[in-house]
Design a protein around this motif. Structure first.
Motif, PDB file in Angstrom:
ATOM      1  N   SER A  74      48.263  22.726  19.011  1.00 32.61           N
ATOM      2  CA  SER A  74      46.747  23.562  18.661  1.00 32.61           C
ATOM      3  C   SER A  74      45.834  20.926  19.384  1.00 32.61           C
ATOM      4  O   SER A  74      44.993  21.616  20.513  1.00 32.61           O
ATOM      5  N   PHE A  75      47.023  21.014  19.870  1.00 34.95           N
ATOM      6  CA  PHE A  75      47.062  19.348  20.686  1.00 34.95           C
ATOM      7  C   PHE A  75      47.156  19.678  22.132  1.00 34.95           C
ATOM      8  O   PHE A  75      46.359  18.771  22.566  1.00 34.95           O
ATOM      9  N   ASN A  76      47.355  20.620  22.576  1.00 37.87           N
ATOM     10  CA  ASN A  76      47.774  20.223  23.758  1.00 37.87           C
ATOM     11  C   ASN A  76      46.527  21.616  24.615  1.00 37.87           C
ATOM     12  O   ASN A  76      46.599  21.243  26.191  1.00 37.87           O
ATOM     13  N   VAL A  77      46.432  23.159  23.778  1.00 38.85           N
ATOM     14  CA  VAL A  77      46.173  23.944  24.439  1.00 38.85           C
ATOM     15  C   VAL A  77      44.780  23.632  23.970  1.00 38.85           C
ATOM     16  O   VAL A  77      44.370  24.059  22.806  1.00 38.85           O
ATOM     17  N   GLU A  78      43.801  24.234  24.819  1.00 40.98           N
ATOM     18  CA  GLU A  78      42.317  24.792  24.715  1.00 40.98           C
ATOM     19  C   GLU A  78      41.952  25.963  25.105  1.00 40.98           C
ATOM     20  O   GLU A  78      42.751  25.945  26.541  1.00 40.98           O
ATOM     21  N   ILE A  79      41.689  26.830  24.229  1.00 37.37           N
ATOM     22  CA  ILE A  79      41.063  28.007  24.092  1.00 37.37           C
ATOM     23  C   ILE A  79      39.513  28.455  25.162  1.00 37.37           C
ATOM     24  O   ILE A  79      38.547  28.057  24.199  1.00 37.37           O
ATOM     25  N   GLN A  80      39.422  29.135  26.059  1.00 37.78           N
ATOM     26  CA  GLN A  80      38.145  29.253  26.825  1.00 37.78           C
ATOM     27  C   GLN A  80      37.201  30.925  27.114  1.00 37.78           C
ATOM     28  O   GLN A  80      38.216  30.686  27.981  1.00 37.78           O
ATOM     29  N   VAL A  81      36.331  30.783  27.008  1.00 37.07           N
ATOM     30  CA  VAL A  81      35.319  32.143  27.535  1.00 37.07           C
ATOM     31  C   VAL A  81      35.340  31.773  28.106  1.00 37.07           C
ATOM     32  O   VAL A  81      34.645  31.124  29.093  1.00 37.07           O
ATOM     33  N   ILE A  82      35.582  33.078  29.573  1.00 37.89           N
ATOM     34  CA  ILE A  82      35.697  32.777  31.277  1.00 37.89           C
ATOM     35  C   ILE A  82      33.976  32.608  31.815  1.00 37.89           C
ATOM     36  O   ILE A  82      34.074  31.564  32.175  1.00 37.89           O
ATOM     37  N   SER A 104      39.186  39.079  38.852  1.00 40.14           N
ATOM     38  CA  SER A 104      38.859  39.153  40.716  1.00 40.14           C
ATOM     39  C   SER A 104      37.161  39.592  40.812  1.00 40.14           C
ATOM     40  O   SER A 104      36.783  39.898  41.832  1.00 40.14           O
ATOM     41  N   SER A 105      36.407  39.949  39.783  1.00 34.86           N
ATOM     42  CA  SER A 105      34.378  40.222  40.289  1.00 34.86           C
ATOM     43  C   SER A 105      33.909  39.319  41.098  1.00 34.86           C
ATOM     44  O   SER A 105      34.665  37.545  40.793  1.00 34.86           O
ATOM     45  N   ASP A 106      33.191  39.064  41.201  1.00 36.35           N
ATOM     46  CA  ASP A 106      31.753  38.173  41.929  1.00 36.35           C
ATOM     47  C   ASP A 106      32.060  37.075  41.352  1.00 36.35           C
ATOM     48  O   ASP A 106      31.782  35.624  41.644  1.00 36.35           O
ATOM     49  N   LEU A 107      31.156  37.300  40.386  1.00 34.96           N
ATOM     50  CA  LEU A 107      31.044  36.360  39.126  1.00 34.96           C
ATOM     51  C   LEU A 107      32.744  35.508  38.407  1.00 34.96           C
ATOM     52  O   LEU A 107      32.429  34.179  38.386  1.00 34.96           O
ATOM     53  N   PHE A 108      33.481  36.424  37.839  1.00 37.04           N
ATOM     54  CA  PHE A 108      34.741  35.199  37.189  1.00 37.04           C
ATOM     55  C   PHE A 108      35.818  34.582  38.683  1.00 37.04           C
ATOM     56  O   PHE A 108      36.313  34.186  38.106  1.00 37.04           O
ATOM     57  N   LYS A 109      35.952  35.073  39.420  1.00 28.69           N
ATOM     58  CA  LYS A 109      36.887  34.889  40.973  1.00 28.69           C
ATOM     59  C   LYS A 109      36.409  32.910  40.671  1.00 28.69           C
ATOM     60  O   LYS A 109      36.697  32.073  40.940  1.00 28.69           O
ATOM     61  N   GLN A 110      35.155  32.883  40.186  1.00 26.08           N
ATOM     62  CA  GLN A 110      34.740  31.649  40.154  1.00 26.08           C
ATOM     63  C   GLN A 110      35.479  30.580  39.759  1.00 26.08           C
ATOM     64  O   GLN A 110      35.602  29.310  39.210  1.00 26.08           O
ATOM     65  N   GLY A 132      39.396  47.693  44.315  1.00 23.53           N
ATOM     66  CA  GLY A 132      39.838  46.701  45.445  1.00 23.53           C
ATOM     67  C   GLY A 132      40.042  45.815  45.529  1.00 23.53           C
ATOM     68  O   GLY A 132      40.697  44.538  46.555  1.00 23.53           O
ATOM     69  N   LYS A 133      39.089  44.800  44.439  1.00 29.28           N
ATOM     70  CA  LYS A 133      39.417  42.790  44.560  1.00 29.28           C
ATOM     71  C   LYS A 133      40.560  42.619  44.254  1.00 29.28           C
ATOM     72  O   LYS A 133      40.386  41.255  43.738  1.00 29.28           O
ATOM     73  N   GLU A 134      41.056  43.356  43.545  1.00 35.61           N
ATOM     74  CA  GLU A 134      42.648  42.663  43.173  1.00 35.61           C
ATOM     75  C   GLU A 134      43.237  41.763  43.950  1.00 35.61           C
ATOM     76  O   GLU A 134      44.164  40.616  43.572  1.00 35.61           O
ATOM     77  N   LYS A 135      43.026  41.678  45.334  1.00 35.74           N
ATOM     78  CA  LYS A 135      43.470  40.341  46.296  1.00 35.74           C
ATOM     79  C   LYS A 135      43.171  38.595  45.821  1.00 35.74           C
ATOM     80  O   LYS A 135      43.293  38.350  46.175  1.00 35.74           O
ATOM     81  N   VAL A 136      41.592  39.032  45.386  1.00 37.08           N
ATOM     82  CA  VAL A 136      41.193  37.839  44.753  1.00 37.08           C
ATOM     83  C   VAL A 136      42.119  37.085  44.339  1.00 37.08           C
ATOM     84  O   VAL A 136      42.897  35.717  44.304  1.00 37.08           O
ATOM     85  N   THR A 137      42.365  37.822  42.775  1.00 33.27           N
ATOM     86  CA  THR A 137      43.114  36.854  41.820  1.00 33.27           C
ATOM     87  C   THR A 137      44.624  36.957  42.835  1.00 33.27           C
ATOM     88  O   THR A 137      45.979  36.720  42.147  1.00 33.27           O
ATOM     89  N   ALA A 138      45.181  38.094  43.606  1.00 30.53           N
ATOM     90  CA  ALA A 138      46.870  37.928  44.274  1.00 30.53           C
ATOM     91  C   ALA A 138      46.555  37.240  45.307  1.00 30.53           C
ATOM     92  O   ALA A 138      47.747  36.779  45.251  1.00 30.53           O
ATOM     93  N   LYS A 139      45.514  36.081  45.579  1.00 28.37           N
ATOM     94  CA  LYS A 139      45.641  35.375  46.360  1.00 28.37           C
ATOM     95  C   LYS A 139      46.676  33.680  45.691  1.00 28.37           C
ATOM     96  O   LYS A 139      46.942  33.408  46.027  1.00 28.37           O
ATOM     97  N   TYR A 140      45.548  33.727  44.400  1.00 30.70           N
ATOM     98  CA  TYR A 140      46.042  32.562  43.185  1.00 30.70           C
ATOM     99  C   TYR A 140      47.328  32.833  42.772  1.00 30.70           C
ATOM    100  O   TYR A 140      47.984  32.020  42.165  1.00 30.70           O
ATOM    101  N   CYS A 141      47.435  34.033  42.554  1.00 28.11           N
ATOM    102  CA  CYS A 141      48.193  34.373  40.961  1.00 28.11           C
ATOM    103  C   CYS A 141      49.066  35.768  41.072  1.00 28.11           C
ATOM    104  O   CYS A 141      48.037  36.658  41.137  1.00 28.11           O
ATOM    105  N   PRO A 142      49.705  36.636  42.515  1.00 30.60           N
ATOM    106  CA  PRO A 142      50.180  37.546  42.900  1.00 30.60           C
ATOM    107  C   PRO A 142      51.427  37.576  41.802  1.00 30.60           C
ATOM    108  O   PRO A 142      51.762  37.055  40.899  1.00 30.60           O
TER     109      PRO A 142
END
Length: 170
Positions: A74-82, A104-110, A132-142
């Motif tokens: 609990s002291f190290n982990v913070e949980i937040q909604v996107i 990967s959505s246009d809004l949540f890729k922020q 086909g927008k999985e390319k967005v997350t694949a760039k940061y997190c393959p």
């Protein structure tokens, strides 16, 4: 190989990818458990590490919070909604994206612009998207590891299942 051994193998593959990647596994395979094991390993080595877990819903936030409390993080982990994360700036050592395919959505890729991090772990059962927008997350997190449904069923890690084709006119 036991499920826990397989989950630890996923962590080894993520570490081999320099702590940047996605683990794809079906529902019930233990993606949250994999993330919690990785947090425990990192906190043993770096007790001051700050972890941000990003989830798509309040229900998942509450489920994660129970697990984080039970594991004593609990002291190290913070949980937040996107929806909250993309409205602010965050800095952490370790970013975990649950249901990562949604980011990967246009809004949540922020999220990739709003959060500064050193390590990143994506968790999803469905990396590919219909748009086909999985390319967005694949760039940061393959993808660094995939535990297949067949592997899980064959080893008794999840129950047998049936797949249905549902056609919708949208």
């Amino acid at each position: 190989m036991t499920r826990t051994e397989r989950q630890q193998e996923s962590i080894r593959r993520w570490i081999a990818a320099k702590g940047k990647g996605t683990i794809v596994a079906p529902t019930g395979a233990g993606k949250t458990y994999i993330a919690l094991l990785s947090i425990r390993a990192l906190l043993k080595k770096y007790p001051q590490f700050r972890v941000l877990v990003v989830v798509p819903t309040i229900t998942l936030k509450n489920q994660w919070q129970i697990q984080v409390d039970e594991w004593g993080f609990s002291f190290n982990v913070e949980i937040q909604v996107i929806n909250t994360v993309i409205k602010h700036s965050y800095t952490c050592d370790y970013l975990i994206l649950d249901e990562e395919h949604r980011y990967s959505s246009d809004l949540f890729k922020q999220v990739f612009e709003c959060v500064k991090y050193k390590l990143i772990l994506g968790l999803t059962a469905t990396f590919e998207r219909l748009d086909g927008k999985e390319k967005v997350t694949a760039k940061y997190c393959p993808i660094v590891d995939e535990i297949t449904k067949l592997e899980c069923v064959a080893n008794g890690w999840i129950s047998d299942y049936k797949e249905y084709l549902v056609l919708l006119d949208v």
